[in-house]
Design a protein around this motif. Structure first.
Motif, PDB file in Angstrom:
ATOM      1  N   PRO A   2       9.063  28.492  26.679  1.00 15.54           N
ATOM      2  CA  PRO A   2       9.721  28.798  25.403  1.00 15.54           C
ATOM      3  C   PRO A   2       9.033  28.110  24.224  1.00 15.54           C
ATOM      4  O   PRO A   2       8.448  27.042  24.371  1.00 15.54           O
ATOM      5  CB  PRO A   2      11.135  28.249  25.585  1.00 15.54           C
ATOM      6  CG  PRO A   2      11.312  28.077  27.045  1.00 15.54           C
ATOM      7  CD  PRO A   2       9.952  27.824  27.611  1.00 15.54           C
ATOM      8  N   ILE A   3       9.132  28.747  23.072  1.00 17.24           N
ATOM      9  CA  ILE A   3       8.656  28.121  21.842  1.00 17.24           C
ATOM     10  C   ILE A   3       9.859  27.861  20.939  1.00 17.24           C
ATOM     11  O   ILE A   3      10.865  28.569  21.014  1.00 17.24           O
ATOM     12  CB  ILE A   3       7.598  28.976  21.111  1.00 17.24           C
ATOM     13  CG1 ILE A   3       8.179  30.318  20.670  1.00 17.24           C
ATOM     14  CG2 ILE A   3       6.366  29.198  21.965  1.00 17.24           C
ATOM     15  CD1 ILE A   3       7.333  31.019  19.636  1.00 17.24           C
ATOM     16  N   ILE A   4       9.737  26.856  20.117  1.00 15.91           N
ATOM     17  CA  ILE A   4      10.791  26.513  19.158  1.00 15.91           C
ATOM     18  C   ILE A   4      10.266  26.877  17.782  1.00 15.91           C
ATOM     19  O   ILE A   4       9.143  26.507  17.415  1.00 15.91           O
ATOM     20  CB  ILE A   4      11.154  25.028  19.251  1.00 15.91           C
ATOM     21  CG1 ILE A   4      11.744  24.733  20.635  1.00 15.91           C
ATOM     22  CG2 ILE A   4      12.134  24.645  18.136  1.00 15.91           C
ATOM     23  CD1 ILE A   4      11.964  23.267  20.921  1.00 15.91           C
ATOM     24  N   ARG A   5      11.083  27.613  17.040  1.00 16.70           N
ATOM     25  CA  ARG A   5      10.683  28.070  15.713  1.00 16.70           C
ATOM     26  C   ARG A   5      11.919  28.137  14.827  1.00 16.70           C
ATOM     27  O   ARG A   5      13.055  28.092  15.308  1.00 16.70           O
ATOM     28  CB  ARG A   5      10.006  29.437  15.808  1.00 16.70           C
ATOM     29  CG  ARG A   5      10.900  30.531  16.360  1.00 16.70           C
ATOM     30  CD  ARG A   5      10.355  31.902  16.032  1.00 16.70           C
ATOM     31  NE  ARG A   5      11.035  32.984  16.701  1.00 16.70           N
ATOM     32  CZ  ARG A   5      12.225  33.472  16.372  1.00 16.70           C
ATOM     33  NH1 ARG A   5      12.925  32.955  15.380  1.00 16.70           N
ATOM     34  NH2 ARG A   5      12.740  34.502  17.035  1.00 16.70           N
ATOM     35  N   PRO A   6      11.715  28.267  13.510  1.00 18.10           N
ATOM     36  CA  PRO A   6      12.867  28.477  12.625  1.00 18.10           C
ATOM     37  C   PRO A   6      13.590  29.771  13.005  1.00 18.10           C
ATOM     38  O   PRO A   6      12.959  30.760  13.386  1.00 18.10           O
ATOM     39  CB  PRO A   6      12.233  28.592  11.239  1.00 18.10           C
ATOM     40  CG  PRO A   6      10.920  27.881  11.356  1.00 18.10           C
ATOM     41  CD  PRO A   6      10.458  28.141  12.766  1.00 18.10           C
ATOM     42  N   SER A   7      14.895  29.743  12.908  1.00 17.61           N
ATOM     43  CA  SER A   7      15.673  30.948  13.214  1.00 17.61           C
ATOM     44  C   SER A   7      15.404  32.017  12.165  1.00 17.61           C
ATOM     45  O   SER A   7      14.986  31.727  11.042  1.00 17.61           O
ATOM     46  CB  SER A   7      17.165  30.614  13.254  1.00 17.61           C
ATOM     47  OG  SER A   7      17.608  30.190  11.980  1.00 17.61           O
ATOM     48  N   VAL A  56      15.558  27.951  16.711  1.00 17.12           N
ATOM     49  CA  VAL A  56      15.818  28.663  17.963  1.00 17.12           C
ATOM     50  C   VAL A  56      14.704  28.345  18.948  1.00 17.12           C
ATOM     51  O   VAL A  56      13.568  28.061  18.557  1.00 17.12           O
ATOM     52  CB  VAL A  56      15.920  30.200  17.791  1.00 17.12           C
ATOM     53  CG1 VAL A  56      17.164  30.593  17.028  1.00 17.12           C
ATOM     54  CG2 VAL A  56      14.676  30.775  17.143  1.00 17.12           C
ATOM     55  N   ALA A  57      15.063  28.401  20.227  1.00 14.75           N
ATOM     56  CA  ALA A  57      14.080  28.347  21.312  1.00 14.75           C
ATOM     57  C   ALA A  57      14.031  29.752  21.885  1.00 14.75           C
ATOM     58  O   ALA A  57      15.062  30.312  22.263  1.00 14.75           O
ATOM     59  CB  ALA A  57      14.493  27.346  22.369  1.00 14.75           C
ATOM     60  N   VAL A  58      12.845  30.328  21.905  1.00 14.01           N
ATOM     61  CA  VAL A  58      12.698  31.710  22.364  1.00 14.01           C
ATOM     62  C   VAL A  58      11.621  31.810  23.431  1.00 14.01           C
ATOM     63  O   VAL A  58      10.659  31.035  23.463  1.00 14.01           O
ATOM     64  CB  VAL A  58      12.366  32.674  21.202  1.00 14.01           C
ATOM     65  CG1 VAL A  58      13.488  32.732  20.188  1.00 14.01           C
ATOM     66  CG2 VAL A  58      11.069  32.297  20.525  1.00 14.01           C
ATOM     67  N   GLU A  59      11.816  32.780  24.295  1.00  9.80           N
ATOM     68  CA  GLU A  59      10.795  33.176  25.253  1.00  9.80           C
ATOM     69  C   GLU A  59      10.649  34.676  25.083  1.00  9.80           C
ATOM     70  O   GLU A  59      11.577  35.430  25.395  1.00  9.80           O
ATOM     71  CB  GLU A  59      11.217  32.799  26.667  1.00  9.80           C
ATOM     72  CG  GLU A  59      10.095  32.828  27.660  1.00  9.80           C
ATOM     73  CD  GLU A  59      10.433  32.043  28.908  1.00  9.80           C
ATOM     74  OE1 GLU A  59       9.670  31.127  29.237  1.00  9.80           O
ATOM     75  OE2 GLU A  59      11.470  32.351  29.534  1.00  9.80           O
ATOM     76  N   GLY A  95      16.869  22.738  32.132  1.00 12.52           N
ATOM     77  CA  GLY A  95      15.412  22.806  32.221  1.00 12.52           C
ATOM     78  C   GLY A  95      14.672  22.000  31.173  1.00 12.52           C
ATOM     79  O   GLY A  95      13.465  22.152  31.027  1.00 12.52           O
ATOM     80  N   GLY A  96      15.375  21.174  30.419  1.00 12.29           N
ATOM     81  CA  GLY A  96      14.729  20.360  29.391  1.00 12.29           C
ATOM     82  C   GLY A  96      14.668  21.000  28.021  1.00 12.29           C
ATOM     83  O   GLY A  96      14.155  20.396  27.068  1.00 12.29           O
ATOM     84  N   LEU A  97      15.216  22.202  27.890  1.00 14.55           N
ATOM     85  CA  LEU A  97      15.151  22.898  26.609  1.00 14.55           C
ATOM     86  C   LEU A  97      16.022  22.219  25.555  1.00 14.55           C
ATOM     87  O   LEU A  97      15.635  22.137  24.382  1.00 14.55           O
ATOM     88  CB  LEU A  97      15.552  24.360  26.785  1.00 14.55           C
ATOM     89  CG  LEU A  97      15.297  25.272  25.604  1.00 14.55           C
ATOM     90  CD1 LEU A  97      13.830  25.249  25.192  1.00 14.55           C
ATOM     91  CD2 LEU A  97      15.725  26.694  25.955  1.00 14.55           C
TER      92      LEU A  97
END
Length: 173
Positions: A2-7, A56-59, A95-97
């Protein structure tokens, strides 16, 4: 990974679904009725309008979790203290997210001038959230016993905090 980015506005349907799950099935929030997507969008707009992070964390296209902070209280003396919120999709827990989201939230909050991040954790049995905050350097500062009523039971609130940047070691600007 997953990547973390601005919502983004387009994330709000999935963010609302994640939060709805927690309202209906969890004790981490004391809301009883899930807010609408419009309500959630207005809440996000309020946070962003204050210059605070909403991540947000997205995959791929899938939102797995989100985190934001908002001013702890509206009075001017609190202007360096913010309360964090983190919610994960059920399949993303463990999972550490949450730890990754919280670390990035702390970093971004510090960049916008937050000196104290406060966790107001619903339910003293919410060991996942307590553990994530502890691993990120938050300290337990108190428990408000039996101050919430949800799912036919009294629930505590656990308070934790973490200094960001210079914290209280130098005067505020």
């Amino acid at each position: 990974m997953p990547i973390i980015r601005p919502s983004q506005t387009g994330d709000m349907t999935q963010i609302t679904a994640i939060y709805t799950h927690h309202v209906l099935h969890g004790t981490g929030t004391f809301e009883i009725e899930p807010p609408s997507e419009l309500d959630m969008t207005q809440r996000r707009d309020d946070v962003l309008g204050k210059g605070l992070p909403y991540l947000v964390a997205v995959e791929g296209e899938k939102v797995l979790g989100y985190a934001y902070c908002n001013w702890f209280k509206p009075r001017p003396a609190y202007r360096f203290s913010a309360e964090d919120s983190i919610y994960l999709a059920p399949e993303a827990v463990g999972g550490g997210l949450g730890k990754a989201l919280l670390a990035e939230l702390c970093s971004q909050a510090e960049r916008v001038g937050v000196r104290k991040l406060i966790a107001v954790i619903g339910d003293s049995a919410n060991l996942g959230s307590i553990g994530v905050h502890r691993s990120a350097g938050f300290a337990h500062v108190g428990t408000l016993a039996s101050c919430g009523w949800k799912f036919d039971q009294w629930l505590d609130v656990v308070l934790m905090d973490k200094a960001l940047g210079a914290g209280d070691t130098v005067p505020a600007a």
